[in-house]
Scaffold this motif. Structure first.
Motif, PDB file in Angstrom:
ATOM      1  N   ASP A  16     -22.935 -28.460  -6.480  1.00  0.00           N
ATOM      2  CA  ASP A  16     -24.046 -29.267  -6.973  1.00  0.00           C
ATOM      3  C   ASP A  16     -25.374 -28.694  -6.470  1.00  0.00           C
ATOM      4  O   ASP A  16     -26.344 -28.582  -7.230  1.00  0.00           O
ATOM      5  N   LEU A  17     -25.416 -28.327  -5.230  1.00  0.00           N
ATOM      6  CA  LEU A  17     -26.627 -27.772  -4.629  1.00  0.00           C
ATOM      7  C   LEU A  17     -26.966 -26.388  -5.198  1.00  0.00           C
ATOM      8  O   LEU A  17     -28.129 -26.089  -5.456  1.00  0.00           O
ATOM      9  N   TYR A  18     -25.971 -25.559  -5.417  1.00  0.00           N
ATOM     10  CA  TYR A  18     -26.197 -24.164  -5.802  1.00  0.00           C
ATOM     11  C   TYR A  18     -26.437 -23.942  -7.296  1.00  0.00           C
ATOM     12  O   TYR A  18     -27.057 -22.949  -7.671  1.00  0.00           O
ATOM     13  N   THR A  19     -25.917 -24.809  -8.157  1.00  0.00           N
ATOM     14  CA  THR A  19     -26.008 -24.511  -9.590  1.00  0.00           C
ATOM     15  C   THR A  19     -27.418 -24.623 -10.146  1.00  0.00           C
ATOM     16  O   THR A  19     -27.764 -23.895 -11.080  1.00  0.00           O
ATOM     17  N   LEU A  20     -28.242 -25.486  -9.606  1.00  0.00           N
ATOM     18  CA  LEU A  20     -29.615 -25.579 -10.103  1.00  0.00           C
ATOM     19  C   LEU A  20     -30.400 -24.294  -9.811  1.00  0.00           C
ATOM     20  O   LEU A  20     -30.998 -23.714 -10.730  1.00  0.00           O
ATOM     21  N   PRO A  21     -30.422 -23.788  -8.574  1.00  0.00           N
ATOM     22  CA  PRO A  21     -31.113 -22.519  -8.337  1.00  0.00           C
ATOM     23  C   PRO A  21     -30.493 -21.359  -9.133  1.00  0.00           C
ATOM     24  O   PRO A  21     -31.188 -20.420  -9.507  1.00  0.00           O
ATOM     25  N   LEU A  22     -29.203 -21.457  -9.386  1.00  0.00           N
ATOM     26  CA  LEU A  22     -28.535 -20.426 -10.179  1.00  0.00           C
ATOM     27  C   LEU A  22     -29.128 -20.361 -11.587  1.00  0.00           C
ATOM     28  O   LEU A  22     -29.355 -19.273 -12.114  1.00  0.00           O
ATOM     29  N   THR A  23     -29.404 -21.517 -12.166  1.00  0.00           N
ATOM     30  CA  THR A  23     -30.001 -21.525 -13.509  1.00  0.00           C
ATOM     31  C   THR A  23     -31.398 -20.910 -13.473  1.00  0.00           C
ATOM     32  O   THR A  23     -31.784 -20.206 -14.409  1.00  0.00           O
ATOM     33  N   ARG A  24     -32.123 -21.162 -12.411  1.00  0.00           N
ATOM     34  CA  ARG A  24     -33.482 -20.602 -12.300  1.00  0.00           C
ATOM     35  C   ARG A  24     -33.460 -19.096 -12.093  1.00  0.00           C
ATOM     36  O   ARG A  24     -34.274 -18.375 -12.657  1.00  0.00           O
ATOM     37  N   ALA A  25     -32.554 -18.630 -11.260  1.00  0.00           N
ATOM     38  CA  ALA A  25     -32.506 -17.207 -10.924  1.00  0.00           C
ATOM     39  C   ALA A  25     -31.849 -16.358 -12.014  1.00  0.00           C
ATOM     40  O   ALA A  25     -32.235 -15.211 -12.217  1.00  0.00           O
ATOM     41  N   HIS A  26     -30.851 -16.909 -12.693  1.00  0.00           N
ATOM     42  CA  HIS A  26     -30.069 -16.096 -13.634  1.00  0.00           C
ATOM     43  C   HIS A  26     -30.080 -16.598 -15.073  1.00  0.00           C
ATOM     44  O   HIS A  26     -29.489 -15.971 -15.948  1.00  0.00           O
ATOM     45  N   GLY A  27     -30.727 -17.722 -15.327  1.00  0.00           N
ATOM     46  CA  GLY A  27     -30.694 -18.325 -16.654  1.00  0.00           C
ATOM     47  C   GLY A  27     -31.221 -17.444 -17.766  1.00  0.00           C
ATOM     48  O   GLY A  27     -30.696 -17.474 -18.885  1.00  0.00           O
ATOM     49  N   ASN A  28     -32.233 -16.635 -17.484  1.00  0.00           N
ATOM     50  CA  ASN A  28     -32.779 -15.764 -18.532  1.00  0.00           C
ATOM     51  C   ASN A  28     -31.774 -14.716 -18.998  1.00  0.00           C
ATOM     52  O   ASN A  28     -31.664 -14.442 -20.190  1.00  0.00           O
ATOM     53  N   ASN A  29     -31.061 -14.126 -18.055  1.00  0.00           N
ATOM     54  CA  ASN A  29     -30.094 -13.076 -18.393  1.00  0.00           C
ATOM     55  C   ASN A  29     -28.699 -13.615 -18.672  1.00  0.00           C
ATOM     56  O   ASN A  29     -27.897 -12.933 -19.313  1.00  0.00           O
ATOM     57  N   HIS A  30     -28.408 -14.800 -18.158  1.00  0.00           N
ATOM     58  CA  HIS A  30     -27.071 -15.381 -18.301  1.00  0.00           C
ATOM     59  C   HIS A  30     -27.198 -16.862 -18.666  1.00  0.00           C
ATOM     60  O   HIS A  30     -26.981 -17.738 -17.817  1.00  0.00           O
ATOM     61  N   PRO A  31     -27.526 -17.142 -19.913  1.00  0.00           N
ATOM     62  CA  PRO A  31     -27.762 -18.537 -20.311  1.00  0.00           C
ATOM     63  C   PRO A  31     -26.546 -19.447 -20.159  1.00  0.00           C
ATOM     64  O   PRO A  31     -26.689 -20.667 -20.123  1.00  0.00           O
ATOM     65  N   GLU A  32     -25.370 -18.870 -20.000  1.00  0.00           N
ATOM     66  CA  GLU A  32     -24.167 -19.683 -19.810  1.00  0.00           C
ATOM     67  C   GLU A  32     -24.230 -20.502 -18.529  1.00  0.00           C
ATOM     68  O   GLU A  32     -23.556 -21.525 -18.408  1.00  0.00           O
ATOM     69  N   ASN A  69     -15.805 -17.036 -18.750  1.00  0.00           N
ATOM     70  CA  ASN A  69     -14.869 -15.922 -18.954  1.00  0.00           C
ATOM     71  C   ASN A  69     -13.852 -15.888 -17.807  1.00  0.00           C
ATOM     72  O   ASN A  69     -13.679 -14.888 -17.124  1.00  0.00           O
ATOM     73  N   ASN A  70     -13.214 -17.037 -17.584  1.00  0.00           N
ATOM     74  CA  ASN A  70     -12.243 -17.208 -16.502  1.00  0.00           C
ATOM     75  C   ASN A  70     -12.838 -16.901 -15.132  1.00  0.00           C
ATOM     76  O   ASN A  70     -12.223 -16.250 -14.301  1.00  0.00           O
ATOM     77  N   TYR A  71     -14.055 -17.408 -14.933  1.00  0.00           N
ATOM     78  CA  TYR A  71     -14.749 -17.317 -13.649  1.00  0.00           C
ATOM     79  C   TYR A  71     -15.060 -15.872 -13.244  1.00  0.00           C
ATOM     80  O   TYR A  71     -15.056 -15.528 -12.068  1.00  0.00           O
ATOM     81  N   THR A  72     -15.361 -15.060 -14.226  1.00  0.00           N
ATOM     82  CA  THR A  72     -15.738 -13.663 -13.983  1.00  0.00           C
ATOM     83  C   THR A  72     -17.253 -13.581 -13.833  1.00  0.00           C
ATOM     84  O   THR A  72     -17.988 -13.967 -14.742  1.00  0.00           O
ATOM     85  N   THR A  73     -17.703 -13.082 -12.702  1.00  0.00           N
ATOM     86  CA  THR A  73     -19.145 -12.979 -12.484  1.00  0.00           C
ATOM     87  C   THR A  73     -19.670 -11.679 -13.099  1.00  0.00           C
ATOM     88  O   THR A  73     -18.972 -10.672 -13.117  1.00  0.00           O
ATOM     89  N   PRO A  74     -20.903 -11.709 -13.581  1.00  0.00           N
ATOM     90  CA  PRO A  74     -21.503 -10.490 -14.129  1.00  0.00           C
ATOM     91  C   PRO A  74     -21.814  -9.489 -13.021  1.00  0.00           C
ATOM     92  O   PRO A  74     -21.846  -9.844 -11.834  1.00  0.00           O
ATOM     93  N   SER A  75     -22.068  -8.270 -13.418  1.00  0.00           N
ATOM     94  CA  SER A  75     -22.302  -7.203 -12.434  1.00  0.00           C
ATOM     95  C   SER A  75     -23.552  -7.439 -11.589  1.00  0.00           C
ATOM     96  O   SER A  75     -23.638  -6.955 -10.471  1.00  0.00           O
ATOM     97  N   ASP A  76     -24.516  -8.192 -12.122  1.00  0.00           N
ATOM     98  CA  ASP A  76     -25.745  -8.447 -11.362  1.00  0.00           C
ATOM     99  C   ASP A  76     -25.724  -9.783 -10.610  1.00  0.00           C
ATOM    100  O   ASP A  76     -26.752 -10.270 -10.174  1.00  0.00           O
ATOM    101  N   ALA A  77     -24.541 -10.347 -10.437  1.00  0.00           N
ATOM    102  CA  ALA A  77     -24.419 -11.647  -9.768  1.00  0.00           C
ATOM    103  C   ALA A  77     -24.746 -11.530  -8.280  1.00  0.00           C
ATOM    104  O   ALA A  77     -24.315 -10.601  -7.605  1.00  0.00           O
ATOM    105  N   CYS A  78     -25.487 -12.513  -7.795  1.00  0.00           N
ATOM    106  CA  CYS A  78     -25.803 -12.580  -6.374  1.00  0.00           C
ATOM    107  C   CYS A  78     -24.656 -13.290  -5.630  1.00  0.00           C
ATOM    108  O   CYS A  78     -23.700 -13.766  -6.245  1.00  0.00           O
TER     109      CYS A  78
END
Length: 98
Positions: A16-32, A69-78
């Motif tokens: 819950d705490l992490y998903t909001l900043p995740l949308t801010r940091a990665h939402g442009n490149n990973h809208p999912e 994609n079965n919890y597969t993180t992209p190559s640029d994932a933090c």
């Protein structure tokens, strides 16, 4: 593997705490990640509202697997991105064992 109720107590507050900043940091490149946040919020709400019986999260986990994609993180994932997907995957696995 931890029981699902333990996972809810340990992982859900972190996700819950992490998903909001995740949308801010990665939402442009990973809208999912926006849908991941929405699905998680729905799941979290269901779990909170069904303390006496197991919440029905089958459809949410099913869609979460598709969206991530079965919890597969992209190559640029933090590290946070990876941690969220790991916690969601472990939650999914634990939920389906019980």
């Amino acid at each position: 593997m931890r029981p699902f109720n333990e996972i809810v107590n340990v992982y859900f507050p972190k996700v819950d705490l992490y998903t909001l900043p995740l949308t801010r940091a990665h939402g442009n490149n990973h809208p999912e990640v926006f849908r991941v946040r929405e699905l998680f919020e729905l799941m979290h709400s269901k779990v909170k509202n069904t303390r006496l019986q197991p919440a029905d999260l089958v459809e949410e986990f099913k869609e979460m697997r598709v969206v991530t994609n079965n919890y597969t993180t992209p190559s640029d994932a933090c590290k946070t991105y990876k941690a969220v997907y790991t916690m969601l995957k472990e939650s999914d696995e634990s939920y389906h064992i019980e």
